[in-house]
Design an enzyme around this catalytic site. Sequence first.
Site, PDB file in Angstrom:
ATOM      1  N   CYS A 194       0.759  -1.118  -0.013  1.00 63.52           N
ATOM      2  CA  CYS A 194       0.056   0.045   0.006  1.00 63.52           C
ATOM      3  C   CYS A 194       0.758   1.180   0.072  1.00 63.52           C
ATOM      4  O   CYS A 194       1.664   1.436  -0.849  1.00 63.52           O
ATOM      5  CB  CYS A 194      -0.903   0.031   1.432  1.00 63.52           C
ATOM      6  SG  CYS A 194      -2.462   1.081   0.827  1.00 63.52           S
TER       7      CYS A 194
ATOM      8  N   HIS B 187      -3.669  -5.471   1.116  1.00 63.18           N
ATOM      9  CA  HIS B 187      -3.009  -5.816   2.209  1.00 63.18           C
ATOM     10  C   HIS B 187      -3.008  -7.211   2.693  1.00 63.18           C
ATOM     11  O   HIS B 187      -4.198  -7.885   3.209  1.00 63.18           O
ATOM     12  CB  HIS B 187      -3.698  -5.126   3.393  1.00 63.18           C
ATOM     13  CG  HIS B 187      -3.355  -3.310   3.456  1.00 63.18           C
ATOM     14  ND1 HIS B 187      -2.407  -2.968   4.050  1.00 63.18           N
ATOM     15  CD2 HIS B 187      -4.073  -2.406   2.804  1.00 63.18           C
ATOM     16  CE1 HIS B 187      -2.372  -1.733   3.933  1.00 63.18           C
ATOM     17  NE2 HIS B 187      -3.353  -1.435   3.137  1.00 63.18           N
TER      18      HIS B 187
ATOM     19  N   GLU C 160      -1.561  -8.830   4.879  1.00 65.78           N
ATOM     20  CA  GLU C 160      -1.541  -8.822   6.447  1.00 65.78           C
ATOM     21  C   GLU C 160      -2.774  -8.683   7.033  1.00 65.78           C
ATOM     22  O   GLU C 160      -2.901  -8.776   8.276  1.00 65.78           O
ATOM     23  CB  GLU C 160      -0.339  -8.040   6.920  1.00 65.78           C
ATOM     24  CG  GLU C 160      -0.693  -6.487   7.408  1.00 65.78           C
ATOM     25  CD  GLU C 160      -0.840  -5.649   5.798  1.00 65.78           C
ATOM     26  OE1 GLU C 160      -0.827  -6.066   4.862  1.00 65.78           O
ATOM     27  OE2 GLU C 160      -1.245  -4.377   6.049  1.00 65.78           O
TER      28      GLU C 160
END
Lengths: 983, 269
Positions: free
Chosen positions: B96, B223, B225
């Site tokens: 990002c 993302h 994660e």
Amino acid sequence: MSAFRLEVRNTVKDSRGKTRLNRLKADGYKVEAVWTADLYTINKEFSPDEKEKIGIMLTNPIFEVFSVDKLTAPQDFDYVIETGFLPGVTDNVGHTAREGIEDLLHVKFDTPNENVHSSVITYLKGGLSREDVQVIAESLVNPLIQRINVKSKEAFEKDGMEIVVPKVSISEKSGADEVNLDISDEALIKLGKLGIENEDGTRRGPLALRLSYLKVIQDYFKKEGRKPTDVEIESIAQTWSEHCKHTIFRDPMDEIKDGIYKHYIKAATNKIRQDKGDKDFCVSVFTDNSGGIVFDEDHIITDKAETHNSPSALDPFGGAVTGIVGVNRDTLGFGMGAKPIINRYGYCFGNPQDKTPLYRGKDKTNKALTPRQIMDGVVLGVNAGGNQSGIPCPQGWAYFEDRYRGKPLVFVGTIGLMPNEINGKPSWEKGAKSGDKIVNIGGYVGMDGIHGATFSSEALDTGSPVTAVQIGDPITQKKLSDAIAKEARDKGLYNSITDNGAGGISCSVAEMAKECGGCEVELEKVKTKYANLSPWQIWISESQERMTLAVPPEKLDQFMDLMKRRGVEAYTMGTFTDSGRCKVTFHGETVMDLDMEFLHEGLPREQQHTTYTRPKHKVPDFECPKNLSETLKKMLARNNLCSYEYISIQYDHEVQASSCIKPLHGKGRVNGPASVTVPLLGKRRGIVASQGINPRYSDLDTYHMAACAIDTAIRNAVSVGGNIDHMALMDNFCWCSSNEAERLGQLKEAARACYEVTTAMGTPFISGKDSMFNDFSGFDENGNPVKISVPPTLLVSSIGVIEDVNHCQTMDNKLAGDLLYIIGETKNELGGSEYFHMHDKIGATVPEVDTKLALDRYKRFYKACQKDLMSSTASVSLGGLGIALSKMAIAGRLGMEIDLRKVPAIDVKRDDYLLFSESQMRFTVTVDPNKKADFEKRMPDAKLIGKVRDDQKFVITGLGGKTIIDASVSDLETSYKKTFKDY
Amino acid sequence: MAKPKALILSGYGINCEEETAYAFQKYGANPEIVHVNDLIDGLKKFEDYQILAIPGGFAYGDDTGAGKAMANRIANNLREAVLKFVQKDKLAIGICNGFQVLTALGLAPALDDQYGERQSGLMANDNNRYTCRWVHLKTGSKKCVWTKGVERLYIPIAHGEGYFYMPEEKVKELQTNDQVVFTYTKEDGSPAGGEYPYNPNGSILDIAGICDGSGRVLGLMPHPERHLFFHNHPDFTLLKEKYLREDEALPQEGEGGKVFKNAVNYFSG
């Protein structure tokens, strides 16, 4: 000094220009094209070579180009507008550019004389008049903080666009002024209302001190044998403000000698904690910047919600940014500093479709912003503040009603997490020690935000101070937040910390000084944005992103070093003492020397008298509509019932990787009533958060309004799997005209409901805030005076803990064939409902809450969730059963068939009333047919009313046995989503 | 084999460092969150780490353009060190805001081995608004170390400037070199074709992530994660019902973990 200007523009795709073009077209302008570019006005000497380097640094060469001291106008345009900031306004883009240049060229700007200022240039082409362009330009900015320069193509080609360096210049003025209090009562009242008089006869802005307070202050200084300084009067006004001391909640009210806060709110929490005994989960309530409860064996969670109504009315974007970022500091300022982990919001706006103008001044002067402008600004402000801070925002709502068009309500809340022990000590305890240094971290001080605390204690009118507007800088705060909560705290570098909010350091330092018994502040050490601020201004300014800490002298170097390495501004400004005095000097001169006891406890209590006559409204006489399918679709499209996905998706709800139940449910993406968050990665213990608000019920009865808000907040949390046995609440009262006996009578009843309902439910209030004067006084377009008061509004927020989020549930219909149940009876309770409001009626019977029944039901519901007995769960609230069922179908994109004859109801004879009554304590759920017996055993109050279909048909059989609604789910979805589709 | 050490960059508004560090730790790396100023001050050194992660966030509030100011901070002070790092047999990822920084520093795509040359960029979303939603991704690159064995991913985006852009002829080179790692797709895996919301920002060729020529440096807007657990999935309540009725145990993990696992495996394999 010669400033130069740098232009940076996108050569591939000007998205900002495109967005502006679309918006202007939607507003009916005949615009054909819009181009934009960024400008940096750099007020410092640089060589041509250096200017080139700066240009390269500020440009992404893949899709941008820059030019120095030359504006690249498009070939064919008609008008050009430059928009920039007014002097003294925080310019984050300019600030970042300045830091970059300093880093690149190893130079230092001598601020504020040398600086970087950002602005935007917009070129327009189309059939526009000069007046049109002026209006367009004004719509691009907020005149309180921004400037515009409009030119025709001819003028632009002749003279170009002048370089403007927004610089603050304040004439030099020495020290503090004395204030004469030996004046008539009349003059004292004027002093309280309009503020201290300047030499030129103008006034400094509201102190919001009542006459009785000024009398006590008069007496105090008689005893001291001297006249007060302006610093002292301003300081007392801040500390004693309604905003800071909640005087109305403290004052004796009728027979309630200890005031409604102690008598109802705090007493309820005390009783609940006692009743719970060793199951009490409260850790710190009402004493700190947030309230704290147990999360697990090693952690506590904190909660706080604020309102930022007055600033948002004047500057929606700035008011909202500083609102959300400000309430984050209430988390950082809790105990030794909690880490913000969840943001939430709630907005009460006028209807955005309403364009009726309002003016603060007579003769169409000082135009108030429209509901749409306020809404756009506020929504974007929380976007900027929350997203930049990296805090997920999974929960919130927007409520629309005419009476919020004068003054919106902007609720912002933050939940925090911290270990319950830090360096061997309880984390929620703190205390400045005598000898500790008073250290400020974060931003610099300017005129912004002066009189915020006293101004929000008054109604909005012509005299509302523009300096009360505050501009946020979320990244400055993010840096300090990380440095504190992720580093300094665990290194044990300070003894106490608090937020600089309302009243600035005058409140934060004086408040912390209570912990040790005094302070000595050297005001000239406070870093300011520009020269020549008066000491009183420095002392009470509410410039944002600042916190105050008590740092022991032996740790000062280490603390300062850490802040420097993290890019956080920090400076000492005095010492905490045990002298019993709050002493302030300015270049050696004592400008304030007040007894601590007087400053904090000196304000007198004033007996408040109330009346309350519950209004009587007629039972409406309209007939049940023939085509209820259409009625349902109309209901779904109403501002208060429709999708506000456009808000949900512009707030990052996934950051921190803790997201579980999100703002939107199901593939059909329906706004949900509560969120679930897993704050500790690798665990499944969750935080359930929800809110409840029912302002229109106040038109009938504020007791039941409050009771319903509490029940709604709890029920919403329970509906996704929340546990009422581990759930705490917060109250945010937003009242109006709180100097009127009738309004206070309404308030007293609402507070009584808070006591009775929460003690019965066992859900303690742990924190809260009130805002008592949400009134607008101004003029309509014909110059007639208008006063618009918000309906008495209580927001109740819940925060709860559950052990395993895998047992949570959402409202979307999951699988065809599942059985549909309703839990709870529907009564003839349409008073104040959305349905009656659609028919311009109020109605006579407001929903009521049976706490005993509700508590038992919510406990059983939680156990049923724990057993995964329900495959979808919805809380029946605003708009009633018809809306709840429609949302289940839309969210799951699966149809349903429903038989209203099977719905348990008391005294409801009409299909429309059954569909849209807002009786509390109800859920609608679906159940796997294989779990029918087990479910029905645990939930005997659940009645089977239908099932989930395997197609897209939404069919309801009415009380007369005929099909009264036959719609497709996709049509319902269209109605639900069309209202704010293009927002 | 010792756990690979991962440098997780922080500071100035980066805000995903904790969950990114957690992801690396969960899958066997030894992560350390390091403030950019500690690298500049020489308190920490790139050479002590095998993996560099520039996490998501809002460095400098996206002021002057997303990623630009942080890239300048690094370029002004750490340029040589970071270029050296990515050209060794080490791994780097920018997620990002970290992807925006990565492209601005020229760490990827680095066509023709021109590390340090800015060749691509991320512009404002088509709708010019910050947007948070889940996206379906298809992996394309065979050379990318981070996506071995990963065909599709369902993970969220949250950004205001995610429109991936490169001049046309350069994109072709990117494709030819097998450096397009992720593209946005519809739910069924077919190309988004630029259509909102499947392609949420307007990116050319639906590009969501790219790598350098070696496949060791990955940059992506979504993302991974943020989808480490089953309960992160937007439809986990629906999936749960299906598992329960099939009498199957609920899964524990989310889809994003594979990316981090691949990075750790690179050093143990």
